[in-house]
Design a protein around this motif. Structure first.
Motif, PDB file in Angstrom:
ATOM      1  N   SER A 293       0.827  -1.211   0.000  1.00 15.07           N
ATOM      2  CA  SER A 293       0.000   0.000   0.000  1.00 15.07           C
ATOM      3  C   SER A 293       0.856   1.253   0.000  1.00 15.07           C
ATOM      4  O   SER A 293       1.938   1.285   0.604  1.00 15.07           O
ATOM      5  N   GLY A 294       0.346   2.268  -0.664  1.00 13.37           N
ATOM      6  CA  GLY A 294       0.974   3.586  -0.647  1.00 13.37           C
ATOM      7  C   GLY A 294      -0.126   4.628  -0.674  1.00 13.37           C
ATOM      8  O   GLY A 294      -1.243   4.368  -0.231  1.00 13.37           O
ATOM      9  N   GLY A 295       0.185   5.785  -1.240  1.00 14.08           N
ATOM     10  CA  GLY A 295      -0.827   6.829  -1.397  1.00 14.08           C
ATOM     11  C   GLY A 295      -1.524   7.184  -0.097  1.00 14.08           C
ATOM     12  O   GLY A 295      -0.942   7.099   0.989  1.00 14.08           O
ATOM     13  N   LYS A 296      -2.784   7.550  -0.202  1.00 11.54           N
ATOM     14  CA  LYS A 296      -3.541   8.019   0.964  1.00 11.54           C
ATOM     15  C   LYS A 296      -3.769   6.930   2.004  1.00 11.54           C
ATOM     16  O   LYS A 296      -4.162   7.224   3.130  1.00 11.54           O
ATOM     17  N   HIS A 297      -3.598   5.664   1.607  1.00  6.84           N
ATOM     18  CA  HIS A 297      -3.821   4.576   2.564  1.00  6.84           C
ATOM     19  C   HIS A 297      -2.603   4.300   3.431  1.00  6.84           C
ATOM     20  O   HIS A 297      -2.654   3.474   4.333  1.00  6.84           O
ATOM     21  N   ALA A 298      -1.471   4.933   3.101  1.00  7.42           N
ATOM     22  CA  ALA A 298      -0.243   4.622   3.836  1.00  7.42           C
ATOM     23  C   ALA A 298       0.601   5.868   4.041  1.00  7.42           C
ATOM     24  O   ALA A 298       1.829   5.827   3.917  1.00  7.42           O
TER      25      ALA A 298
ATOM     26  N   GLN B 160       3.763   7.509   1.497  1.00 10.74           N
ATOM     27  CA  GLN B 160       5.214   7.284   1.425  1.00 10.74           C
ATOM     28  C   GLN B 160       5.662   7.025  -0.005  1.00 10.74           C
ATOM     29  O   GLN B 160       6.823   7.146  -0.341  1.00 10.74           O
ATOM     30  N   VAL B 161       4.714   6.662  -0.867  1.00  8.98           N
ATOM     31  CA  VAL B 161       4.966   6.498  -2.294  1.00  8.98           C
ATOM     32  C   VAL B 161       3.649   6.868  -2.986  1.00  8.98           C
ATOM     33  O   VAL B 161       2.585   6.779  -2.368  1.00  8.98           O
TER      34      VAL B 161
ATOM     35  N   SER C 217      10.976   4.249  -4.117  1.00  3.58           N
ATOM     36  CA  SER C 217      10.359   4.712  -5.364  1.00  3.58           C
ATOM     37  C   SER C 217       9.204   3.786  -5.728  1.00  3.58           C
ATOM     38  O   SER C 217       9.070   2.693  -5.178  1.00  3.58           O
ATOM     39  N   THR C 218       8.404   4.236  -6.675  1.00  2.00           N
ATOM     40  CA  THR C 218       7.287   3.415  -7.148  1.00  2.00           C
ATOM     41  C   THR C 218       7.807   2.162  -7.846  1.00  2.00           C
ATOM     42  O   THR C 218       7.224   1.079  -7.716  1.00  2.00           O
ATOM     43  N   ASP C 219       8.891   2.325  -8.595  1.00  2.00           N
ATOM     44  CA  ASP C 219       9.468   1.149  -9.256  1.00  2.00           C
ATOM     45  C   ASP C 219       9.918   0.111  -8.227  1.00  2.00           C
ATOM     46  O   ASP C 219       9.767  -1.096  -8.437  1.00  2.00           O
ATOM     47  N   ALA C 220      10.458   0.596  -7.109  1.00  2.00           N
ATOM     48  CA  ALA C 220      10.899  -0.333  -6.060  1.00  2.00           C
ATOM     49  C   ALA C 220       9.695  -1.073  -5.489  1.00  2.00           C
ATOM     50  O   ALA C 220       9.752  -2.273  -5.192  1.00  2.00           O
TER      51      ALA C 220
ATOM     52  N   HIS D 245       2.670  13.869  -9.603  1.00  2.00           N
ATOM     53  CA  HIS D 245       3.882  13.853  -8.779  1.00  2.00           C
ATOM     54  C   HIS D 245       4.240  12.410  -8.443  1.00  2.00           C
ATOM     55  O   HIS D 245       3.683  11.819  -7.515  1.00  2.00           O
ATOM     56  N   VAL D 246       5.152  11.831  -9.216  1.00  2.00           N
ATOM     57  CA  VAL D 246       5.561  10.448  -8.984  1.00  2.00           C
ATOM     58  C   VAL D 246       7.034  10.463  -8.594  1.00  2.00           C
ATOM     59  O   VAL D 246       7.881  10.885  -9.396  1.00  2.00           O
ATOM     60  N   ASP D 247       7.333  10.023  -7.390  1.00  2.00           N
ATOM     61  CA  ASP D 247       8.701  10.084  -6.868  1.00  2.00           C
ATOM     62  C   ASP D 247       9.203  11.527  -7.019  1.00  2.00           C
ATOM     63  O   ASP D 247       8.506  12.443  -6.619  1.00  2.00           O
TER      64      ASP D 247
END
Ligand code: 2PG
Ligand code: MG
Length: 424
Positions: free
Chosen positions: A154-159, A162-163, A217-220, A258-260
């Protein structure tokens, strides 16, 4: 015809500890239906209105006493003591009684709780399982079980952002829900081990139970998901595929994504998604672009479909008119169906019909704030090709998976064939 004898509401807490609404509908024949409603965090701008009390001294304004009062007051007065032909009849009375486009008078949360509780009571009075009753409400109900799309990271607004992107999901390709869940468990455990090893972090969980280490990063994030699949001894594309909910509405500012460290215009964002789709074999991409970026969705679709299904969530808000617009402009080929985005089962069925008529895939989805109610599993069995519940942790998620296991056992139906297995 069924006669409604009573309608009552009460405030309960959701999986984030925030208030939400439960309704109980009782028929004169004695049948009873309860239903509680979920609530989103990454909400679409066109969603129906969730009525909250706004009193800062209680639950920071998030209380649902007003919504409960709608159920006990005007909604009960509208429904009780009258005979109803069925779901659409009741939903129409709720929509008309509220009288606003976004259901801000009685609250979409109050209205939906009653709409689903009515369906439960109706299923019970006919002596059929809820999924069979829900199937009777729509054209072309499904006869196979929905494919699981399970939140891993998870990332975005749910986390805590952080990504940028919100979910990396796994789509196990096994032939039963039982086997898919066992596979998901192995990948989740491998991902938890990777989180400890690679990030020296405890495997903490986000809103939907997904792991949320501090990805650089998102790729990571995507690469780690692929690594977790491999360390579980499984093969991407053969045993299991990856999918994403980009939730791009929530990181687009001033027309740029806004990505990374990058600021991407729509064309560059589409290129980025095309690369992720290629590199990680993504089988579906939800909200790859923002809800306000309508003009670029067709290009996203041309670029990645049909290899990946282009699913609209915030873009469509389970709204028939928006689905029709997207179908006409070929902006998507998948609907994320969340009934609380629109507020009644009947209107959600209308959106589903438009998606079905356009030949789209339908993913029935939970929200980030959920309850232990399991009606979503029945809804997905009746109406969906896929189900998205979150991760395989936390009882509000597991209630749905456990209900799917029960339905699988009882019906012995096969799973939806999407996505096709790559021959080994
Ligand atoms: C989504 C949902 C569920 P939320 O974006 O698809 O994952 O999130 O309920 O916060 O809108
Ligand atoms: Mg989404």
């Amino acid at each position: 015809m069924v006669r409604v004898e009573s309608v009552r509401g009460r405030e309960i807490l959701d999986s984030r500890g925030r208030p939400t609404v439960l309704a109980r509908v009782r028929f004169a024949c004695g049948a009873v239906g309860d239903a509680s409603v979920p609530s989103g965090a990454s909400t679409g701008a066109a969603e129906a209105h969730e009525l909250r009390d706004g009193d800062p001294s209680r639950y920071r304004g998030l209380g649902c006493r007003k919504a409960v009062a709608s159920i006990d007051g005007p909604i009960a007065r509208q429904l009780v003591g009258r005979d109803w032909a069925g779901q659409s009849d009741v939903d129409r009375a709720l929509i008309d009684g509220d009288g606003t486009v976004e259901k801000s008078c009685w609250g979409a949360n109050a209205i939906l709780a009653v709409s689903i509780a009515f369906a439960r009571a109706a299923a019970s009075s006919s002596g059929v399982p809820l999924h069979a009753h829900l199937a009777s409400l729509v054209p072309a109900p499904r006869s196979v079980l929905p494919r699981l799309t399970i939140n891993l990271f998870s990332g975005g607004k749910h986390a805590g952002q952080q990504v940028a992107i919100q979910d990396v999901l796994i789509v196990p390709l096994a032939g039963s829900i039982d086997e898919c869940l066992a596979m998901a468990f192995d990948v989740y455990q491998a991902a938890a081990d990777l989180t400890r090893r690679r990030y020296a972090a405890r495997p903490l969980r986000a809103d939907e139970g997904g792991l949320a280490p501090p990805f650089p990063s998102t790729d990571a994030m995507l690469g780690d998901a692929a690594d977790a699949v491999r360390s579980a001894g499984l093969t991407l594309g053969r045993d299991l595929c990856l999918a994403v909910d980009v939730a791009a509405s929530h990181f687009r500012e001033g027309g740029l994504y806004h990505v990374d460290d990058d600021r991407l215009d729509s064309a560059a964002m589409i290129d980025r998604i095309a690369r992720w789709t290629r590199d990680f074999g993504l089988v579906s991409v939800e909200d790859g672009l923002s809800e306000s970026d309508w003009e670029h969705w067709p290009e996203l679709c041309r670029t990645i479909a049909p290899a990946a299904t282009v699913i609209g969530d915030d873009l469509l808000c389970t709204n028939r008119a928006r689905v029709e617009r997207a179908a006409q402009s070929r902006a998507a080929n998948g609907l994320l169906l969340k009934v609380n985005q629109i507020g009644t089962l009947t209107e959600a069925a209308d959106a589903r019909r438009a998606a079905h008529d356009a030949g789209w895939q339908i993913t029935v989805s939970a929200r980030s704030g959920e309850t232990e109610d399991d009606w979503l599993a029945d809804l997905a069995v009746a109406w969906g090709d896929q189900i998205k519940v979150g991760s395989i942790t936390q009882s509000e998620r597991l209630a749905k998976y456990n209900r799917l296991l029960e339905i699988e056992r009882e019906t012995r139906r096969p799973l939806h064939a999407w996505p096709a297995r790559v021959p080994s």
